[in-house]
Design a protein around this motif. Structure first.
Motif, PDB file in Angstrom:
ATOM      1  N   HIS A 634       0.853  -1.206   0.000  1.00 34.58           N
ATOM      2  CA  HIS A 634       0.000   0.000   0.000  1.00 34.58           C
ATOM      3  C   HIS A 634       0.887   1.254   0.000  1.00 34.58           C
ATOM      4  CE1 HIS A 634      -2.828  -3.068   1.021  1.00 34.58           C
ATOM      5  NE2 HIS A 634      -2.447  -3.165   2.275  1.00 34.58           N
ATOM      6  N   LEU A 635       1.884   1.245  -0.884  1.00 31.33           N
ATOM      7  CA  LEU A 635       2.885   2.322  -0.883  1.00 31.33           C
ATOM      8  C   LEU A 635       3.327   2.613  -2.312  1.00 31.33           C
ATOM      9  CD1 LEU A 635       4.826   4.088   0.944  1.00 31.33           C
ATOM     10  CD2 LEU A 635       6.492   2.248   0.629  1.00 31.33           C
ATOM     11  N   TYR A 636       3.328   3.901  -2.662  1.00 29.37           N
ATOM     12  CA  TYR A 636       3.905   4.349  -3.935  1.00 29.37           C
ATOM     13  C   TYR A 636       4.993   5.365  -3.614  1.00 29.37           C
ATOM     14  CZ  TYR A 636       4.405   6.578  -8.490  1.00 29.37           C
ATOM     15  OH  TYR A 636       4.926   7.086  -9.657  1.00 29.37           O
ATOM     16  N   TYR A 637       6.094   5.354  -4.411  1.00 26.66           N
ATOM     17  CA  TYR A 637       7.176   6.306  -4.140  1.00 26.66           C
ATOM     18  C   TYR A 637       7.699   6.882  -5.447  1.00 26.66           C
ATOM     19  CZ  TYR A 637      10.404   2.509  -5.425  1.00 26.66           C
ATOM     20  OH  TYR A 637      11.084   1.520  -6.100  1.00 26.66           O
ATOM     21  N   THR A 638       8.281   8.087  -5.315  1.00 27.57           N
ATOM     22  CA  THR A 638       8.890   8.749  -6.457  1.00 27.57           C
ATOM     23  C   THR A 638      10.128   9.498  -5.992  1.00 27.57           C
ATOM     24  OG1 THR A 638       8.508  10.298  -8.273  1.00 27.57           O
ATOM     25  CG2 THR A 638       7.476  10.822  -6.154  1.00 27.57           C
ATOM     26  N   GLY A 677       0.004  10.748   5.191  1.00 25.96           N
ATOM     27  CA  GLY A 677       0.646   9.622   4.525  1.00 25.96           C
ATOM     28  C   GLY A 677       1.707  10.006   3.523  1.00 25.96           C
ATOM     29  N   ILE A 678       2.124  11.267   3.494  1.00 28.78           N
ATOM     30  CA  ILE A 678       3.199  11.694   2.591  1.00 28.78           C
ATOM     31  C   ILE A 678       4.454  11.909   3.424  1.00 28.78           C
ATOM     32  CG2 ILE A 678       3.934  13.410   0.907  1.00 28.78           C
ATOM     33  CD1 ILE A 678       1.029  14.029   0.326  1.00 28.78           C
ATOM     34  N   HIS A 679       5.505  11.170   3.129  1.00 29.26           N
ATOM     35  CA  HIS A 679       6.740  11.245   3.916  1.00 29.26           C
ATOM     36  C   HIS A 679       7.892  10.714   3.080  1.00 29.26           C
ATOM     37  CE1 HIS A 679       6.267   6.882   4.494  1.00 29.26           C
ATOM     38  NE2 HIS A 679       4.970   7.176   4.661  1.00 29.26           N
ATOM     39  N   SER A 680       9.090  10.806   3.603  1.00 27.68           N
ATOM     40  CA  SER A 680      10.280  10.335   2.871  1.00 27.68           C
ATOM     41  C   SER A 680      10.767   9.021   3.468  1.00 27.68           C
ATOM     42  CB  SER A 680      11.393  11.382   2.940  1.00 27.68           C
ATOM     43  OG  SER A 680      11.789  11.589   4.289  1.00 27.68           O
ATOM     44  N   LYS A 681      11.408   8.210   2.609  1.00 30.43           N
ATOM     45  CA  LYS A 681      12.020   6.960   3.040  1.00 30.43           C
ATOM     46  C   LYS A 681      13.368   6.799   2.348  1.00 30.43           C
ATOM     47  CE  LYS A 681       8.052   4.053   4.307  1.00 30.43           C
ATOM     48  NZ  LYS A 681       8.442   3.953   5.720  1.00 30.43           N
ATOM     49  N   GLU A 685      15.164   1.409   3.612  1.00 31.47           N
ATOM     50  CA  GLU A 685      13.807   1.145   4.111  1.00 31.47           C
ATOM     51  C   GLU A 685      12.915   0.563   3.023  1.00 31.47           C
ATOM     52  OE1 GLU A 685      12.762   4.340   7.545  1.00 31.47           O
ATOM     53  OE2 GLU A 685      13.266   5.208   5.598  1.00 31.47           O
ATOM     54  N   LEU A 686      13.081   1.053   1.790  1.00 30.11           N
ATOM     55  CA  LEU A 686      12.277   0.543   0.686  1.00 30.11           C
ATOM     56  C   LEU A 686      12.718  -0.864   0.289  1.00 30.11           C
ATOM     57  CD1 LEU A 686      11.973   3.768  -1.496  1.00 30.11           C
ATOM     58  CD2 LEU A 686      10.170   2.666  -0.164  1.00 30.11           C
ATOM     59  N   GLU A 687      14.011  -1.112   0.357  1.00 34.25           N
ATOM     60  CA  GLU A 687      14.504  -2.457   0.038  1.00 34.25           C
ATOM     61  C   GLU A 687      13.957  -3.490   1.016  1.00 34.25           C
ATOM     62  OE1 GLU A 687      18.810  -1.500  -2.102  1.00 34.25           O
ATOM     63  OE2 GLU A 687      18.706  -1.839   0.073  1.00 34.25           O
ATOM     64  N   GLU A 688      13.817  -3.097   2.289  1.00 35.97           N
ATOM     65  CA  GLU A 688      13.268  -4.019   3.289  1.00 35.97           C
ATOM     66  C   GLU A 688      11.831  -4.398   2.984  1.00 35.97           C
ATOM     67  OE1 GLU A 688      13.836  -1.930   6.906  1.00 35.97           O
ATOM     68  OE2 GLU A 688      15.955  -2.463   7.099  1.00 35.97           O
ATOM     69  N   HIS A 695      18.202   5.060  -5.954  1.00 34.40           N
ATOM     70  CA  HIS A 695      18.725   6.300  -5.381  1.00 34.40           C
ATOM     71  C   HIS A 695      18.626   6.272  -3.856  1.00 34.40           C
ATOM     72  CE1 HIS A 695      19.055   8.169  -9.391  1.00 34.40           C
ATOM     73  NE2 HIS A 695      17.952   7.455  -9.655  1.00 34.40           N
ATOM     74  N   ASP A 696      19.133   7.316  -3.216  1.00 37.07           N
ATOM     75  CA  ASP A 696      19.267   7.307  -1.751  1.00 37.07           C
ATOM     76  C   ASP A 696      17.974   7.625  -1.004  1.00 37.07           C
ATOM     77  OD1 ASP A 696      21.932   6.654  -1.961  1.00 37.07           O
ATOM     78  OD2 ASP A 696      22.570   8.750  -2.066  1.00 37.07           O
ATOM     79  N   VAL A 697      17.151   8.544  -1.519  1.00 36.84           N
ATOM     80  CA  VAL A 697      15.960   8.981  -0.776  1.00 36.84           C
ATOM     81  C   VAL A 697      14.798   9.173  -1.741  1.00 36.84           C
ATOM     82  CG1 VAL A 697      16.572  11.439  -0.927  1.00 36.84           C
ATOM     83  CG2 VAL A 697      15.079  10.647   0.919  1.00 36.84           C
ATOM     84  N   TYR A 698      13.581   8.891  -1.243  1.00 38.08           N
ATOM     85  CA  TYR A 698      12.381   8.966  -2.077  1.00 38.08           C
ATOM     86  C   TYR A 698      11.236   9.589  -1.286  1.00 38.08           C
ATOM     87  CZ  TYR A 698      14.649   5.775  -5.373  1.00 38.08           C
ATOM     88  OH  TYR A 698      15.513   5.214  -6.278  1.00 38.08           O
ATOM     89  N   LEU A 699      10.320  10.192  -2.033  1.00 36.20           N
ATOM     90  CA  LEU A 699       9.081  10.699  -1.446  1.00 36.20           C
ATOM     91  C   LEU A 699       8.035   9.595  -1.569  1.00 36.20           C
ATOM     92  CD1 LEU A 699       7.724  13.210  -0.188  1.00 36.20           C
ATOM     93  CD2 LEU A 699       6.898  13.793  -2.471  1.00 36.20           C
ATOM     94  N   CYS A 700       7.427   9.213  -0.419  1.00 37.80           N
ATOM     95  CA  CYS A 700       6.516   8.069  -0.387  1.00 37.80           C
ATOM     96  C   CYS A 700       5.092   8.498  -0.048  1.00 37.80           C
ATOM     97  CB  CYS A 700       7.002   7.039   0.633  1.00 37.80           C
ATOM     98  SG  CYS A 700       8.637   6.374   0.240  1.00 37.80           S
ATOM     99  N   PHE A 701       4.147   7.688  -0.554  1.00 38.50           N
ATOM    100  CA  PHE A 701       2.732   7.953  -0.342  1.00 38.50           C
ATOM    101  C   PHE A 701       2.075   6.680   0.187  1.00 38.50           C
ATOM    102  CE2 PHE A 701       4.372  10.654  -3.629  1.00 38.50           C
ATOM    103  CZ  PHE A 701       3.818  11.900  -3.378  1.00 38.50           C
TER     104      PHE A 701
END
Length: 743
Positions: A634-638, A677-681, A685-688, A695-701
């Motif tokens: 339940h997560l999308y990131y950009t 529900g908008i935050h950075s990861k 954290e995304l690999e887990e 890349h190093d950091v992403y904006l997640c929804f």
């Protein structure tokens, strides 16, 4: 089979129930075995006590063991006397003993008990007479609920109700006590009450002493009989009477004699007010003095006892011996409002009487059955949830309305409601037990719910939540109903609300209308008032289990359903109710009242007028094979950085409420973004979570579990892309859908 038997030197007491095993199995499903215990106590020694096949230790005067008595269960009680007994009767706490009969020929006292919804401490009292000597034996025990843990949930309900009651009462009186902070750590509520009102009590006693020393008096005519030569004050009538009887030397004449009299309306009120305050104060004082010695210091106790004695002394003062009974005030009394002493007594008495009335309501909680207490507690829980979602923590941000008092006697026809405001803007209103009244159109109005009427039979929902929205029209109120039911049904081994409770929600929505012209002789332009209805019931079960139940799934389908709600810490099912109310509060009216949420009559569609939908959406591209992992988490990131394929941080992005995913072979899907529900990861954290970021950091929804199938009357499946844009961007949701609809 005997469940419980008590052997006494004079009799044998036996308890039987054909439904005991059924009720105990129900209790075990909802409550841990460790909590199905009761404290038994008896007034005099017994020979032995037996529970089914197990014998309990009877050497002590009390024992803690398995519970026997449950609510809504029939029990047969037999007392078989040894030897000759002339008379015998049974007394039960709460007056349940009227159905017991004594059969002298058989020396048996028998009857049935059913505690209905009454839970808590109770007793059986056997009174019998033998050889002219009266005897009494009392056997005490706990009556447990099969739905809630008596030792934890029931007490939590009582605590929550008492705390809420006191805080509302204090809030009601707050403007009188400027700067008072009710959150006094480590103090019992009665002590808090004493600390608030002790100064007012002192003012009252000071004013009463002043009046007793210098009371108001009033001239009143009395009569005395005098000879003509003793008369000093002549009236024309007396002159005529003396002239008529001038030859009767010994005649006595009735002469008016004005005298100052203390038996005035004001002094009668003073006597009445003082007696009423004495009664209320004695109850409060005795309650506080019953605390353990280490909880209240000796100085405080002495002070309270001194005030108690002082009030008693004033009530018994000789001044009041010749003062009559107060019969009320027929009109405004200037002496009570302005005279020195009397004005202070009048104002202080009004305040203290209100305060003690509020305090009185707490003691009446003990007479409530568990079903009523659960209903009250549900109202308080919904109120707390609304406060949490609106982030209204300070008292100044909400307005508490009371009709006389926040009526926890909850008499039929009364209602209490809380208006939630922030910066003087009304956000929501919560109404308990709205009263009914007949309107001029012949319908039954729901008092407190503007323009709401029923035209067949009266409708009385337990809890009404009205949310104020401004996107469709200024001040539009959307109405949602909650009904608390202290009943359970079993559906495939899972707790569920009773079917008649769900049917009642359908009835409410169909029977309650919005009458545009209130109190018009004839209904005008009727519209449906209720958007949704939900049952609150004391069911158990984890979040995942509840989400799979029909009573919960139906909420998304037809806006009628139920939520389990129990007074326990870490209750996962409560979070479902929190999320639901949060979504109601944070969504616009155009999102809540559309074809997706409110089903129109066939052949028609809903059309909202004057709507400007400013909802933003993030248009996100999904590569082949990515959709399953997005749906799993339940997560999308950009990407965040300002290079190719990344999106810039803009107000439109941070206020986006939806994410629309397209690309690849998957169908287009629209997901609602969770609140906050908008935050950075980070990449790690995304690999887990199973993603493969570079890349190093992403904006997640964070996304809600299920996609939205329709928005503003547009089916998402009909949306098509001519040129696929891989870089994410934001847009107005309605404008985007209309421009990409497959016509």
């Amino acid at each position: 089979m005997d469940i419980l038997s008590v052997e006494h030197k004079d009799f044998s007491l036996k308890i039987e129930s054909s439904k005991f095993e059924l009720m105990r199995s129900k209790a075990r499903r909802n409550i841990s075995s460790d909590s199905l215990m009761s404290r038994y106590k008896w007034s005099e020694p017994i020979d032995k006590m037996k529970y089914r096949y197990e014998e309990w230790d009877a050497t002590e005067m009390q024992v803690e063991a398995d519970a026997v008595f449950f609510d809504n269960t029939d029990y047969a009680v037999w007392v078989d006397f040894r030897g000759e007994v002339e008379r015998a009767s049974m007394a039960l706490y709460g007056g349940h003993g009227e159905c017991f009969s004594f059969y002298k020929s058989k020396q048996i006292l028998s009857g049935t008990i059913n505690y209905k919804n009454d839970v808590g401490r109770s007793y059986i009292e056997i009174n019998y007479e033998r050889k002219g000597k009266k005897n009494r034996f009392r056997f005490e025990y706990d009556v447990l609920s099969v739905k809630l843990d008596y030792h934890a949930h029931w007490r939590r309900i009582l605590e929550d109700v008492e705390n809420e009651y006191r805080m509302l009462a204090l809030s009601f009186l707050r403007k009188t006590f400027h700067g008072f902070n009710p959150a006094v750590d480590g103090q019992k509520p009665e002590l808090v009450w004493w600390n608030i009102f002790q100064d007012k009590q002192k003012e009252l006693l000071k004013a009463v002493r002043m009046i007793v020393n210098q009371p108001k008096k009033r001239l009143r005519d009395t009569q005395e009989y005098l000879r003509a030569d003793k008369i000093k004050r002549w009236t024309p009538q007396l002159e005529n009477e003396v002239a008529e009887h001038k030859y009767e030397a010994g005649r006595l004449y009735k002469v008016p004699l004005p005298q100052l009299n203390q038996d005035t309306v004001e002094n009668r009120f003073l006597k009445y007010a003082l007696i009423q305050i004495q009664k209320k104060y004695d109850v409060l004082c005795d309650k506080i003095l019953s605390y353990k010695a280490d909880f209240i210091d000796a100085g405080k106790k002495a002070e309270m006892l001194q005030v108690k004695q002082e009030i008693k002394g004033l009530v018994q003062h000789s001044f009041f011996r010749n003062i009559g009974k107060f019969k009320g005030l027929q009109q405004e009394n200037l002496t009570l409002q302005r005279a020195t002493g009397y004005a202070e007594v009048y104002r202080t008495w009004l305040l203290l009487n209100k305060a003690y009335s509020l305090e009185d309501g707490l003691y009446k909680l003990e007479t409530k059955d568990i079903a009523t207490l659960y209903e009250i507690w549900c109202f308080i829980e919904v109120k707390k949830i609304v406060e949490e979602v609106l982030d209204l923590k300070a008292d100044k941000t909400k307005k508490v309305e009371m009709k006389g008092l926040f009526d926890f006697e909850l008499k039929h026809g009364d209602y209490s409601h809380v208006v939630f405001k922030k910066d003087d803007v009304e956000l929501a209103e919560l109404i308990y037990n709205p009263a009914k009244e007949t309107s001029e159109s012949g319908g039954e109005k729901l008092k407190g719910v503007s323009n709401a009427e029923s035209f067949t039979v009266p409708q009385r929902p337990d809890i009404v939540l009205q949310l104020t929205k401004h996107d469709v029209e200024n001040g539009l109120k959307l109405t949602y109903l909650f009904d608390a039911k202290y009943r359970l049904a079993d559906v495939d081994g899972f707790d569920a609300p009773p079917s008649d409770a769900i049917n009642q929600m359908h009835r409410y929505r169909d029977a309650i209308y919005y009458n545009e012209v209130a109190n018009a002789p004839m209904p005008k332009d009727l519209k449906k008032e209720i958007v949704g209805g939900y049952v609150l019931f004391p069911g158990s079960g984890g979040r995942i289990d509840v989400e799979r139940q029909k009573f919960y799934e139906s909420i998304a389908q037809v806006n009628i359903g139920a939520f389990p709600l129990r007074p326990e810490t870490g209750n996962e099912s409560r979070e479902l109710l929190v999320e639901f109310i949060r979504n109601l509060i944070q969504s616009s009216a155009s999102q809540l009242v559309n074809e997706e949420k409110v089903i129109p009559q066939k052949g028609f569609e809903h059309k909202l007028v004057n709507v400007v939908d400013r909802t933003n959406v993030l248009i996100g591209y999904v590569k082949n094979g990515q959709m399953p992992i997005i749906e799993k988490n339940h997560l999308y990131y950009t990407r965040l950085l300002a290079d190719k394929g990344a999106i810039g941080i803009t107000p439109e992005l941070l206020t986006a409420e939806y994410v629309l995913l397209h690309g690849g072979k998957e169908p287009i899907k629209l997901y609602r973004i969770r609140k906050n529900g908008i935050h950075s990861k980070s990449k790690k954290e995304l690999e887990e979570k199973g993603f493969t970021p570079k890349h190093d950091v992403y904006l997640c929804f964070d996304l809600y579990k299920d996609p939205t199938q329709k928005y503003a009357g547009i089916n998402i499946a009909d949306v098509k892309f001519d040129n696929i844009e891989t870089k994410p961007y934001t847009a107005n949701l309605v404008e985007f859908l209309k421009s990409h609809i497959d016509k």
